[in-house]
Write an enzyme that holds these catalytic residues in place. Sequence first.
Site, PDB file in Angstrom:
ATOM      1  CG  ASP A 104      -2.300   0.535   0.942  1.00 44.63           C
ATOM      2  OD1 ASP A 104      -2.383   1.762   0.758  1.00 44.63           O
ATOM      3  OD2 ASP A 104      -3.281  -0.224   0.917  1.00 44.63           O
ATOM      4  CG  HIS A 158      -5.400   3.599   1.326  1.00 50.60           C
ATOM      5  ND1 HIS A 158      -5.039   2.341   0.884  1.00 50.60           N
ATOM      6  CD2 HIS A 158      -6.731   3.706   1.091  1.00 50.60           C
ATOM      7  CE1 HIS A 158      -6.096   1.710   0.419  1.00 50.60           C
ATOM      8  NE2 HIS A 158      -7.138   2.523   0.526  1.00 50.60           N
ATOM      9  CB  SER A 161      -9.368   0.241   0.181  1.00 48.31           C
ATOM     10  OG  SER A 161      -8.893   0.480  -1.113  1.00 48.31           O
TER      11      SER A 161
END
Length: 1021
Positions: A467, A519, A702
Amino acid sequence: MRKTLLRFLSVSCTAGCALVLAACGGGGGSGSSEPPQPANVRPIADAGPPQTAEEGQTVTLAGTATDSDGTIELVTWRQLDGVTVNLSQSGNTASFVVPDIDVDSTATFQLMVTDDRGASDSDSVTVDFEARVSVSGSVFPATGIDSDGDVNDIGTPLARNNDFESAQTLGNPVLLGGYANEPGTGDDSGQLEELGDTEDFYLIDAVEGQTVSLFIESERPFINDLDLELYDPAFSLDIPIDASFSTTAFEQLTIPADGEYYIAVVAFRGASNYILSIGQAAAAPTGWRADALVLSDSFNAGQAVVRFDDDEVSAKGGLQSLASKTGMVPLGGAAGRSRLIDTTSFLDGDDGGGGRYKDMARRLREGKFTTRAERSSAGEERNRSGDKAGSRHWSQLARLDTLLAIKALRARDDVIHASPNYLHEPSITPNDEFIGLQWHYPAISLPAAWDLTQGDRNPSVIVAVIDTGVLLGHPDFAGKLVPGFDFISNPGNARDGDGIDSNPDDPGDLGNGGSSSFHGTHVAGTVGALTNNATGVAGSGWETLIMPLRALGQFGGSTFDIDQAIRFAAGLPNDSGTVPAQRADVINLSLGGAGFSQASQNLINEVRAAGVVVVAAAGNSSTSAPSFPAAYDGVISVSAVDINNNRTGYSNFGSTIDLAAPGGNTGADVNGDGFGDGVLSTIGDDSGGSIRFGYGFLQGTSMAAPHVAGVIALMRAVDPNLTPAAIDSLIAAGSLSDDLGTPGRDNSFGHGLINAFDAVVAAVESSGGELPDPTPVLIATPPALNFGVSLVTQPITVSNGGTGDLAVGAPTVVPDVAWLSVDSTGADASGVGPYQINVERDGLDPGTFQAEVEFTSNGGDFAVPVIMQVADGDTPAGNAGNHFILLIDDATGDVVGQSEPGLVIDGVTYAFNDISPGTYIIIGGTDNDSDGFICDAAEACGAFPVLDPLALQTVTIEGNRDDLDFISTFNGELATPSSAAGGGAVSVANAVRSAMGGRGIPVQRGANVFQREAESAAQAD
């Protein structure tokens, strides 16, 4: 011989064309016969260079023609192909207006000329037509949100709510975005910088046990400090019944009994956006308690426990000298340790901690007592006379002054710490302070799975999170991380000053200020945040280890970089020249995009052969088009469901979906906890420059994928020999999931919603292990219901989160109220299945109502809290505040259009006219603090079709559209006071700034400025 040259001059599209004849010479003798004429030379036509014109624009066609041995007798223009136009010729030029077109196109026009002896020639010219289209849509407020009536934004009509009489009526539950400031603070371009907005008052009908939480946007809460007060009209409007005066970015109070209350947000110092959340009982950060000054706590009025800086005190003449100046009297203790201080006269002292503390105390006593001596005398008289109400009022003032004195003491340079002299310690907060907000774990039966395993580390189970990297210093990752790597090869994308390196710490994906998405940190928290540590959130696997790998930078991630990270995670050769000491068992890929790569498919095959399971997010484009890597063979593709187990509006679907998991919907608050129903996990905020660690709600596939990755890690902990193929077979057999939608596999949910308990049981069985005795466990989804002011029916599902047979009795309503009922016709004979919860508002007075639906069974009991509101004429509709809607060119990142539709109440229409077809980003939000940027911390934000937590979604516009609707909401993040600068509440929309490539999201003041500029340019043409 006579020779003539005829020219057609090319001019601008708004000017005419002139025919110019230039003649020269030619003689001949008289009286002699003409010699034979030579053969005629053909004329030459030149239609001129290609042109480009926009829809509605006038085009003039002009060219040149030459005749070397005569004159041009005839000039003709005609259209050969393309969109038909109304071509008119005047003299030797032609013109037309570009018609309305839906897409860019091309037309060809021919110039034909004929000379005086009948010879002709022709030439063609192309004109490219650029379409201009109009697009529009509506912005809707998320369910249960509201906006402060007076904010700094000059575009928001001032609806002052600065006292009890003008208090703003709120629904319940509610998530509200607001702004408060002292006069002379805040952005000076706003309407409140000079006026000030020191107090915002709200009126709410609440029920016992609800919590009122205030999240302060400021990264420096001691500089920009807001406080929270609660008033009970039945007691007094001169003194709060409760208040929270911490110097962190969080305040919280609990409603003591059913009734009507006033809530005040007070600008104690500076200016700040804020979020006010009112809803079902919610946990507060445990660290906040170390700083909190809460009026309802039990402590001795007039006393403070203070640890002085003895050197500072000595420099000021000693404690007795200091006491004589400030009015505080030492009651116990000695130098070098904490002292007990009498604070009764502290705020009246000459050096009592600053005027604002005295001002607040004076304001709260206004109308009752002008001096502390008068208050004391009146209080004693009321005590002697038996005036219990007056005595209580006097006691509350004394307690309030104590907290204000302690807050003033904490601001002094000669005080190390100060606190009330508590009669007993505050109640213990359960482990993982926010686990009550993680509705998504019971939804997949994780608590029941934890009874079987928390993820044994012998051997360790590792999930690689590929990520944006992970915030390695986040307190909820202590002891949970194994060495990873940074595979971002382009230094310009990495933001850490180099290419690939061994440090996977996330520096943020923002280039020029603003905030980053972090994220990967959110994804990693769902996989395996440190659990049962009395801090923050829980992870899916208590003992699961995380391998952080960076492959996404400021501008996303390339296939090559992602593949290198996958190779590292699987222990395969890669560009780092190293492999981990122990490869990962599971790889989580919460990323994706269009485009199939055979190299990547081959790599997935190789990774699976190495024994590694790969899980990926299905994508957030609400399409059946494949998104990679989720759509590769051998990858477990995960779609997203909301709190009601419906596929979310943003989630991709289609033939490649394998499983579903909670992805959340921040635009709804179905369970009424005062927060949007997103997935809560670890996060960071760098909007102030330094990184703060906290917890926030995001939505997306996600967020769904790491639930599945975490569950598979639990399975691997039970049976390390489970192969990817064996897990595929269990998925296909439905052994790991609860069927949703069409029976069997379908394109929305694949084989169903992941069930952690069933998955662990399947792993125990595959390992030959012994299962515990069958134990049914009753669960209900969602675990709470919020009907707001309009909903009349909502579904819940009762299911067995354990093993064995579950027998559920008839549900009961507690207390037995007529307005709440249950329809159980959907449940089976054992009471398992769907139920319909109904409310009836007819005959009820305006107010907030709360009850529970209780289920009893041999697998335990479960109470579903239900909250409902009956509105009156003063109860407003949902309000997301004054919005700016921006149209952003996806190719350049430039803002090319701005619409200002006004307040987003129930829904408001925006439009962009006369734009070119293309690919755009559409985003909207508020600018409550008037700093010139929307979607800041604690401001509303939304995007079409949804606000994606990682990257803004684009829309390709090829023609006129009027369906570009989206939802805007306030989203609070929860921060730990132990984080840098004291923590804070920031907007989930910080991801927007990173998606904008590091730039903020600027707005221009004045209605529809971009539209006006476009119109002016058109007129100039």
